[in-house]
Structures are given as structure tokens and as C-alpha cells.
Design an enzyme around this catalytic site. Sequence first.
Site, PDB file in Angstrom:
ATOM      1  N   ASN A  39      87.594  84.149 105.513  1.00  5.75           N
ATOM      2  CA  ASN A  39      88.500  84.263 106.819  1.00  5.75           C
ATOM      3  C   ASN A  39      89.393  85.368 106.181  1.00  5.75           C
ATOM      4  OD1 ASN A  39      89.631  83.607 109.064  1.00  5.75           O
ATOM      5  ND2 ASN A  39      90.416  81.791 108.675  1.00  5.75           N
ATOM      6  N   HIS A 124      90.310  66.415 112.922  1.00  8.17           N
ATOM      7  CA  HIS A 124      91.793  67.013 113.061  1.00  8.17           C
ATOM      8  C   HIS A 124      92.641  66.715 114.548  1.00  8.17           C
ATOM      9  CE1 HIS A 124      91.699  70.454 109.866  1.00  8.17           C
ATOM     10  NE2 HIS A 124      90.696  69.537 109.802  1.00  8.17           N
ATOM     11  N   ARG A 149      92.481  63.465 110.255  1.00 10.26           N
ATOM     12  CA  ARG A 149      93.713  64.205 109.570  1.00 10.26           C
ATOM     13  C   ARG A 149      94.873  64.366 110.731  1.00 10.26           C
ATOM     14  NH1 ARG A 149      94.092  70.370 107.704  1.00 10.26           N
ATOM     15  NH2 ARG A 149      94.759  70.763 109.428  1.00 10.26           N
ATOM     16  N   TYR A 161     101.963  74.741 109.984  1.00  8.24           N
ATOM     17  CA  TYR A 161     100.699  74.618 109.626  1.00  8.24           C
ATOM     18  C   TYR A 161      99.915  73.553 110.255  1.00  8.24           C
ATOM     19  CZ  TYR A 161      96.123  73.557 107.927  1.00  8.24           C
ATOM     20  OH  TYR A 161      94.775  73.331 107.721  1.00  8.24           O
ATOM     21  N   ASP A 212      97.420  67.363 105.235  1.00 10.73           N
ATOM     22  CA  ASP A 212      97.250  68.300 104.616  1.00 10.73           C
ATOM     23  C   ASP A 212      98.595  69.084 104.356  1.00 10.73           C
ATOM     24  OD1 ASP A 212      96.561  70.951 103.271  1.00 10.73           O
ATOM     25  OD2 ASP A 212      95.134  71.347 104.892  1.00 10.73           O
ATOM     26  N   HIS A 214      98.987  71.818 102.761  1.00  9.85           N
ATOM     27  CA  HIS A 214      98.740  73.281 102.495  1.00  9.85           C
ATOM     28  C   HIS A 214      99.397  74.188 101.555  1.00  9.85           C
ATOM     29  CE1 HIS A 214      96.758  76.772 104.659  1.00  9.85           C
ATOM     30  NE2 HIS A 214      95.946  75.522 104.868  1.00  9.85           N
ATOM     31  N   GLU A 238      96.337  66.256 100.827  1.00  9.53           N
ATOM     32  CA  GLU A 238      95.727  67.499 100.590  1.00  9.53           C
ATOM     33  C   GLU A 238      96.585  68.602  99.919  1.00  9.53           C
ATOM     34  OE1 GLU A 238      92.928  68.592 103.551  1.00  9.53           O
ATOM     35  OE2 GLU A 238      92.860  70.987 102.963  1.00  9.53           O
ATOM     36  N   GLU A 264      89.911  73.704  98.596  1.00  7.49           N
ATOM     37  CA  GLU A 264      89.387  74.512  99.338  1.00  7.49           C
ATOM     38  C   GLU A 264      89.208  76.088  99.290  1.00  7.49           C
ATOM     39  OE1 GLU A 264      91.362  73.468 102.970  1.00  7.49           O
ATOM     40  OE2 GLU A 264      92.457  75.425 103.042  1.00  7.49           O
ATOM     41  N   ARG A 285      87.643  69.854  96.963  1.00  4.21           N
ATOM     42  CA  ARG A 285      87.595  70.126  98.244  1.00  4.21           C
ATOM     43  C   ARG A 285      86.452  71.272  98.387  1.00  4.21           C
ATOM     44  NH1 ARG A 285      88.284  69.223 103.120  1.00  4.21           N
ATOM     45  NH2 ARG A 285      89.972  71.098 103.438  1.00  4.21           N
ATOM     46  N   HIS A 314      85.163  71.088 102.264  1.00  2.00           N
ATOM     47  CA  HIS A 314      85.924  72.059 103.216  1.00  2.00           C
ATOM     48  C   HIS A 314      84.988  72.034 104.399  1.00  2.00           C
ATOM     49  CE1 HIS A 314      88.313  76.097 104.172  1.00  2.00           C
ATOM     50  NE2 HIS A 314      88.745  75.164 104.790  1.00  2.00           N
ATOM     51  N   ASP A 318      86.477  78.233 110.432  1.00  2.00           N
ATOM     52  CA  ASP A 318      85.977  79.729 109.580  1.00  2.00           C
ATOM     53  C   ASP A 318      84.926  79.557 108.564  1.00  2.00           C
ATOM     54  OD1 ASP A 318      88.586  78.422 108.308  1.00  2.00           O
ATOM     55  OD2 ASP A 318      88.071  79.351 106.791  1.00  2.00           O
ATOM     56  N   GLU A 341      84.811  67.078 105.895  1.00  2.00           N
ATOM     57  CA  GLU A 341      85.792  67.756 107.013  1.00  2.00           C
ATOM     58  C   GLU A 341      84.986  68.371 108.175  1.00  2.00           C
ATOM     59  OE1 GLU A 341      88.252  71.144 105.969  1.00  2.00           O
ATOM     60  OE2 GLU A 341      89.556  70.763 107.536  1.00  2.00           O
ATOM     61  N   TRP A 404     101.307  80.025 102.594  1.00  2.00           N
ATOM     62  CA  TRP A 404     101.038  79.525 103.943  1.00  2.00           C
ATOM     63  C   TRP A 404     100.106  78.356 103.839  1.00  2.00           C
ATOM     64  CZ3 TRP A 404      96.122  79.254 106.379  1.00  2.00           C
ATOM     65  CH2 TRP A 404      96.153  78.760 107.744  1.00  2.00           C
TER      66      TRP A 404
HETATM   67  O1  KDG Z   1      90.832  79.844 106.165  1.00  2.00           O
HETATM   68  C1  KDG Z   1      91.896  79.006 106.054  1.00  2.00           C
HETATM   69  C2  KDG Z   1      91.376  77.530 106.653  1.00  2.00           C
HETATM   70  O2  KDG Z   1      90.102  77.101 106.440  1.00  2.00           O
HETATM   71  C3  KDG Z   1      92.234  76.739 106.329  1.00  2.00           C
HETATM   72  O3  KDG Z   1      93.691  76.910 106.422  1.00  2.00           O
HETATM   73  C4  KDG Z   1      92.005  75.251 106.770  1.00  2.00           C
HETATM   74  O4  KDG Z   1      93.573  74.035 105.463  1.00  2.00           O
HETATM   75  C5  KDG Z   1      92.474  74.061 105.984  1.00  2.00           C
HETATM   76  C6  KDG Z   1      91.629  72.718 106.195  1.00  2.00           C
HETATM   77  O5  KDG Z   1      92.030  71.875 105.258  1.00  2.00           O
HETATM   78  O6  KDG Z   1      90.712  72.711 106.865  1.00  2.00           O
HETATM   79 MG    MG Z   2      93.341  72.284 103.797  1.00  2.00          MG
END
Ligand code: KDG
Ligand code: MG
Length: 404
Positions: A39, A124, A149, A161, A212, A214, A238, A264, A285, A314, A318, A341, A404
Site C-alpha cells: 500500500n 470491520h 472488530r 484510525y 486495533d 494501530h 491488536e 501485519e 498477524r 492480515h 489493500d 481478517e 499512524w
Molecule cells: O495498508 C494498511 C492497512 O492494511 C492497515 O491499516 C489495516 O490495520 C489494518 C488492519 O488491521 O486491517
Molecule cells: Mg491492523
Amino acid sequence: MAMTIRDAQVFVCSPGRNFVTLKIRTDEGIYGIGDATLNGRELAVASYLSDHVVPCLIGRDPFQTEDIWQYLYRGAYWRKGPVTMTAIAAVDMALWDIKGKALDTPIYNLLGGPSRSGVMVYGHANGRDIAETVDEVARYQADGYLAVRAQSGVPGLPSTYGVSGDKLFYEPAARGLPPENVWSSEKYLLQVPKLFERLRLTCGDDLHLLHDAHHRLKPIEAARLGRALEPYHLFWLEDATPAELQEGFRIIRQHTTTPLAVGEIFDSVWDARTLIAEQLIDYLRMTVVHGGGITPIVKAAAFAAMHHVQTGFHGATDLSPVTMGTALHVDLAIPNFGIQEYMRHTPETDAVFPHAYTFERGMLHPGQAPGHGVDFDEALAARYPYERAYLPINRRLDGTMWNW
Ligand code: KDG
Ligand code: MG
């Protein structure tokens, strides 16, 4: 005479979002498909493949998945890194696809056969506030999901996020230059326990709930969150903290029994060696596309199995349907599968990647097609040219760059 690789081609297309796809053809007319999407860095992988990898493949025996993997990994001298490992993964996926097609069997039969009837997935749910997220989780429950999630907007932050305008097809990357998000760990930590308290009251105890963070918390903050969430028995928390410093997870683990998932963005089992060996996490992940392919992922999963760690691959949008299809074969076969996921792709994406996998009652099944069961429609893909897009960046309220 063994079958040989005749040629290989890299495609970059954007049916709703950008994808990089590798197609390897053999002299016997069989072809295999691999996903090479990273991505926001798509063209770097495309160049790595066409400029440096494809020339080395011509004339090779596609059944030699192990030797070709070692050739591309050890043989490059330079190791690891997401661009390299995504490129190697695409080759590996395509070769396993060819192997399955040549032997006329789904890949899971080459990995030990099915160990379960289907693959439990999580969807999600997200909303601008707690009430909206609770409604979304209920929608997933009504659609048959066994695991969801949940992410919610945080009061005082303009964006967070995991919260998107389009509820069905969440897409964090944006066209143009990287968008900017604003972050406050303090505000977030006050909000999340309230979300899960409400969710347990409305959804009951049976539904698996995930969350998550993140990579945004420091270990002691993650420990506080994990402890606060214990009454709501999450399936996992996560990416509680960034994992370059694997020892950071010792701090979280000392304080909470909330199960932890991470990985991930890992591209090799080396990124998780301490996490797994010290049993600091519960779910790994990593997945096939950024983890170097099927060949290393099954080894990472076996190492994890020895340490009570299960998989939770994961599966965001993307990662193309090629990765989703391929991951499902691994999920179905390995003994320590945990959960998969599943973020639905748009109809445009699904049309470019016709696939054999199906969803029923909260489970995905890879289907009976030989190989991984995901194809690529070149003519249709050509109608969606690449468009530059980036993931967002994230700053604290005072402007400091954050994760991020
Ligand atoms: O490219 C980044 C995403 O795949 C990510 O932000 C998604 O955190 C993510 C998830 O748990 O699917
Ligand atoms: Mg994630």
C-alpha cells in the site's frame, strides 16, 4: 522433461484501489497468479519484480518453490524489507498456484489437507461515535459474522484510525498526497473501554470482539487499556504498541490478560522471534503477501505453534483477492489457525479478480479450484490505470509526528 517458466508479467491496476499482480506462465500453458501490492509503494515492488526478479525466473522449474524462494532471498545478498519480501511473496504465490493447477488440486491439499470445515473471519464495524459503532456491529451479527472488530470515533478528534465514511468498503489510502490525522492517546484511552462496555451489553457474550490500536500507544498505556478491557473479554487487542522493540510487549504482558495480536507490517518471522519465543503475543498477524509467500509463512506458523501462538492473518482491502484466496488455503490447513481478517473488496475489485472463495455463516472457504483459486482479468484491469495514493500520516495535537 520438467515444466519450465516461459515468461512473467507485472500488472499495476486500480479497480477502486491500486493492486500489483504478477502472472507467471509456463511452457505447458499453465499460469500462476501472485499478489505484489504494498500500500502506497506499489510501483517500487513492480520495478523490483520486473527489473530484478523476473529475468532470474525464466527457464526455471516452477515446482522448485523452496529453491527459488532461497535463491530470491539469500541470493539477493540484501535481506528483508517490505519491497523485497512482497516481490518474493508474489513469485512464491504464483508458483504454488502453478503447482496446484499442474497437480489438479487446491493448495491446501499440498499443505497437509483441511484441518477444519471453514475459516472463521472477522468483519470491520466502525462508527463516528459509540452508538453508530454498536449499530454496525449488530449489522455484522445479523449477517452471520461470529467475530467483529469494533472501532469508534473519539470525542475531540476530527478523525480516528478505522472510522470511515463508507461503512461497507473501508479504504484508508487516499489519492494525492498523504492526508493528515490528529491524535490524542489520552482521549482515546478514555473512549475505548466505554465502547466495549456498551457492546457487551447490547451484543451479548458470544460474539467475538476485536480492536486495533494501530501502533499508537506506549507499552504502559497499552497495558492500561488491556486491563480496562478485561471485563469485556476481547478476542484480541491488536498492534497495541509499535513492535520494532519486541521487548516492549513484556511490559504489556505483565499487566493484562487481554490477548494480544501483532504483525501485519512484519515481513519475516525474525520480526517476531522474541514475541513468539517468549510467548508475549497470542496471535501472529503476518500474511502471505508481505511475509514473503506461502513458503516462509507456514514455517513462521509452525514456529508460532510451538509457543502457543495462533495465526490471525492480515486481510485488509489493500491485500488483493489473490492474497485472500491464498491465505485461506494456509488457514484451512495449519493446526494453529486462530482467525482470518476479512474486509470485503469492492465489486470493481472482485470483477478483476474472479475467485473461488465463498462466505457462509461467518466462515470463508477457499473452494475446490486447483491452485489458490483466484484469477486475474487482464483486459478488465487495463481499464483501471494506476493512480498515486498514500496512507495517512498522524500527528499529536501539538503537531508532533506520531504513528499512524
Ligand atoms: O495498508 C494498511 C492497512 O492494511 C492497515 O491499516 C489495516 O490495520 C489494518 C488492519 O488491521 O486491517
Ligand atoms: Mg491492523
